[in-house]
Scaffold this motif. Structure first.
Motif, PDB file in Angstrom:
ATOM      1  N   SER A  91       0.930  -1.152   0.152  1.00  0.00           N
ATOM      2  CA  SER A  91      -0.130  -0.154  -0.026  1.00  0.00           C
ATOM      3  C   SER A  91       1.060   1.256   0.211  1.00  0.00           C
ATOM      4  O   SER A  91       0.371   2.162  -0.804  1.00  0.00           O
ATOM      5  N   LEU A  92       2.146   1.333   0.794  1.00  0.00           N
ATOM      6  CA  LEU A  92       2.831   2.284   0.736  1.00  0.00           C
ATOM      7  C   LEU A  92       3.679   2.623  -0.434  1.00  0.00           C
ATOM      8  O   LEU A  92       3.996   3.594  -0.822  1.00  0.00           O
ATOM      9  N   TYR A  93       4.150   1.512  -0.998  1.00  0.00           N
ATOM     10  CA  TYR A  93       4.666   1.624  -2.278  1.00  0.00           C
ATOM     11  C   TYR A  93       3.774   2.244  -3.387  1.00  0.00           C
ATOM     12  O   TYR A  93       4.262   2.836  -4.410  1.00  0.00           O
ATOM     13  N   ASP A  94       2.417   1.623  -3.537  1.00  0.00           N
ATOM     14  CA  ASP A  94       1.589   2.126  -4.336  1.00  0.00           C
ATOM     15  C   ASP A  94       1.559   3.730  -4.143  1.00  0.00           C
ATOM     16  O   ASP A  94       1.399   4.382  -5.364  1.00  0.00           O
ATOM     17  N   PHE A  95       1.436   4.157  -2.983  1.00  0.00           N
ATOM     18  CA  PHE A  95       0.974   5.242  -2.713  1.00  0.00           C
ATOM     19  C   PHE A  95       2.434   6.343  -3.173  1.00  0.00           C
ATOM     20  O   PHE A  95       2.346   7.324  -3.904  1.00  0.00           O
TER      21      PHE A  95
END
Length: 146
Positions: A91-95
């Motif tokens: 999720s943080l990588y996608d953000f």
């Protein structure tokens, strides 16, 4: 040219809470960032689960009180399990991949004082790998006077 300081962080669902007037008597990490002498926060980009939108709204209002010129952006950040390393990192990588970093005009700080320990580790990894072009900042309350 001075760059605008942008802080990226997660809403502290426990530490940032504060609905009553006594909220000003305790330390709240996200609000405290805007109360530091020598650090002008131009914008806060706050990752927030939609279930805590009310808390995020209070944080936004309190930041406006202590630092009226700080822009506040809430980014929906919903997860099934904020302690699951794979889900949090993904999720943080996608953000990070979808965020429009503008390093020519903005300096980024990642606030490490909120979020689960898993989120803090994942943010650290993304900063160290340069997926998030930022420096790390951590705040803490002052020790109580004896």
């Amino acid at each position: 040219m001075n760059k605008k300081t942008v802080v990226i962080g997660a809403l502290g669902t426990t530490l940032d809470k504060g609905y009553r007037e006594d909220r000003w008597l305790r330390w709240r990490p996200t609000v405290s960032l805007c109360q530091h002498n020598g650090l002008h926060v131009g914008r806060i980009d706050l990752l927030c689960d939609d279930r805590y939108a009310e808390t995020a709204g209070q944080v936004r209002r309190d930041i406006r009180t202590v630092s009226p010129d700080t822009e506040f952006r809430r980014h929906p950040f919903n997860m099934d399990d904020p302690w699951d390393f794979e889900e949090v990192y993904s999720s943080l990588y996608d953000f990070a991949r979808s965020y429009s970093f503008n390093t020519d005009e903005e300096e980024y700080l990642v606030h490490m004082s909120t979020g689960t320990h898993v989120m803090q580790i994942c943010l650290f990894l993304l900063v160290e790998s340069k997926h998030i072009p930022a420096r790390i900042i951590q705040t803490h309350p002052l020790p109580k006077e004896l």
